[in-house]
Design a protein around this motif. Structure first.
Motif, short mmCIF file in Angstrom:
data_model
loop_
_atom_site.label_atom_id
_atom_site.label_comp_id
_atom_site.label_asym_id
_atom_site.label_seq_id
_atom_site.Cartn_x
_atom_site.Cartn_y
_atom_site.Cartn_z
N ALA A 150 0.87 -1.17 0.00
CA ALA A 150 0.00 0.00 0.00
C ALA A 150 0.91 1.22 0.00
N PRO A 151 0.43 2.33 -0.56
CA PRO A 151 1.25 3.55 -0.52
C PRO A 151 1.32 4.11 0.89
N ALA A 152 2.39 4.81 1.17
CA ALA A 152 2.59 5.39 2.51
C ALA A 152 1.42 6.30 2.89
N PRO A 203 -2.19 7.49 8.00
CA PRO A 203 -3.29 7.89 8.89
C PRO A 203 -3.58 6.89 10.02
N PHE A 204 -3.29 5.61 9.80
CA PHE A 204 -3.51 4.61 10.85
C PHE A 204 -2.57 4.83 12.04
N ALA A 250 -7.65 -0.58 15.70
CA ALA A 250 -7.73 -1.53 14.59
C ALA A 250 -6.49 -2.39 14.42
N TRP A 251 -5.34 -1.95 14.95
CA TRP A 251 -4.11 -2.69 14.65
C TRP A 251 -3.13 -2.87 15.82
N SER A 252 -3.16 -2.03 16.82
CA SER A 252 -2.16 -2.11 17.89
C SER A 252 -2.38 -3.36 18.75
N PRO A 253 -1.34 -4.16 18.97
CA PRO A 253 -1.49 -5.36 19.79
C PRO A 253 -1.80 -5.02 21.26
N ASN A 279 -0.79 -6.71 11.93
CA ASN A 279 -2.15 -6.16 11.97
C ASN A 279 -2.27 -4.92 11.08
N LEU A 280 -1.28 -4.03 11.17
CA LEU A 280 -1.27 -2.82 10.35
C LEU A 280 -1.24 -3.18 8.87
N LYS A 281 -0.45 -4.18 8.52
CA LYS A 281 -0.37 -4.65 7.14
C LYS A 281 -1.73 -5.14 6.65
N ARG A 282 -2.40 -5.92 7.48
CA ARG A 282 -3.73 -6.45 7.13
C ARG A 282 -4.72 -5.32 6.91
N VAL A 283 -4.76 -4.37 7.84
CA VAL A 283 -5.71 -3.25 7.77
C VAL A 283 -5.40 -2.34 6.58
N ALA A 284 -4.14 -2.00 6.38
CA ALA A 284 -3.76 -1.08 5.30
C ALA A 284 -3.94 -1.72 3.93
#
Length: 180
Positions: free
Chosen positions: A40-42, A47-48, A57-60, A171-176
C-alpha cells in the motif's frame, strides 16, 4: 564451623557483587526495531499511525485488556495528539503524545509509562516507499537505568517488545492492505 560460614558468606557477596557489576556494564540505552513491507502507498498507511483513534484496529496493546480505559486529548491527529490509557496489570497506565508528524513518512511519539513501572521512551514509525509497497519500521528507544539493566539480564527487551511490534505490524499490514 564458623570458618565455613564465613567462606560461604564471602562467596555469596562475591557472586552478588559480580552480578551487580555485570548489570552495571550493560548498555545505557536500548533500541527495539521491527519492520515489514506493506503493499500500500505510505499515504494510505500513515493515517492509521498518525491518529490514535485508529490504533484500536491494529495495535497489539489494545487487545491485551478488554476493559482498557482510553482517553484522547490535544490535537485530533498529528503533532500534539495525546492518548492515555489505564488497564490491568499487563497494560498498566501510561501516556503517548505525538511530537513529530511528517506526512506520509514519519511519526515520533513520546511514551510515558507510569505503571507497572516508570519509564520514558520514544517510539518512531517510518514509512519508505519501495515500488508498489512501503517498508514500515516501528522502533522504540530510551535509556536503561540500573534496575532496567538488572531486569534485562533475565528477560530480553528485544524479544518481549519485538514480538508485540511484529504482531502490530502484521495487523497494520492487514488493515492497510485491505483499504488500499
Amino acid at each position: 564451623m564458623s570458618h565455613t560460614v564465613v567462606m560461604v558468606l564471602i562467596v555469596i557477596v562475591v557472586v552478588i557483587a559480580a552480578f551487580l557489576l555485570f548489570a552495571a556494564s550493560r548498555p545505557n540505552a536500548f533500541r527495539v526495531e521491527r519492520r515489514t513491507r506493506i503493499k500500500a502507498p505510505a499515504e494510505k498507511i500513515f493515517p492509521f499511525i498518525d491518529n490514535f483513534h485508529d490504533w484500536v484496529a491494529w495495535s497489539p496493546y489494545e487487545k491485551i485488556d478488554p476493559a482498557l480505559q482510553r482517553s484522547y486529548s490535544g490535537a485530533e491527529r498529528g503533532k500534539g495528539a495525546v492518548y492515555e490509557w489505564l488497564g490491568n496489570n499487563k497494560v498498566g497506565k501510561g501516556r503517548m503524545e505525538i511530537t513529530q508528524s511528517s506526512p506520509p513518512s514519519k511519526v515520533v511519539i513520546a511514551l510515558h509509562f507510569m505503571k507497572p513501572f516508570e519509564a520514558r521512551n520514544t517510539a518512531e514509525f517510518t514509512m519508505v516507499p519501495e515500488g508498489d509497497a512501503t517498508t514500515v519500521t516501528w522502533a522504540m528507544h530510551g535509556s536503561s537505568p540500573f534496575m532496567a539493566k538488572v531486569m534485562c539480564i533475565f528477560m530480553s527487551m528485544d524479544n518481549m517488545v519485538g514480538k508485540q511490534f511484529e504482531e502490530g505490524l502484521a495487523n497494520l499490514k492487514r488493515v492497510a492492505e485491505a483499504g488500499a
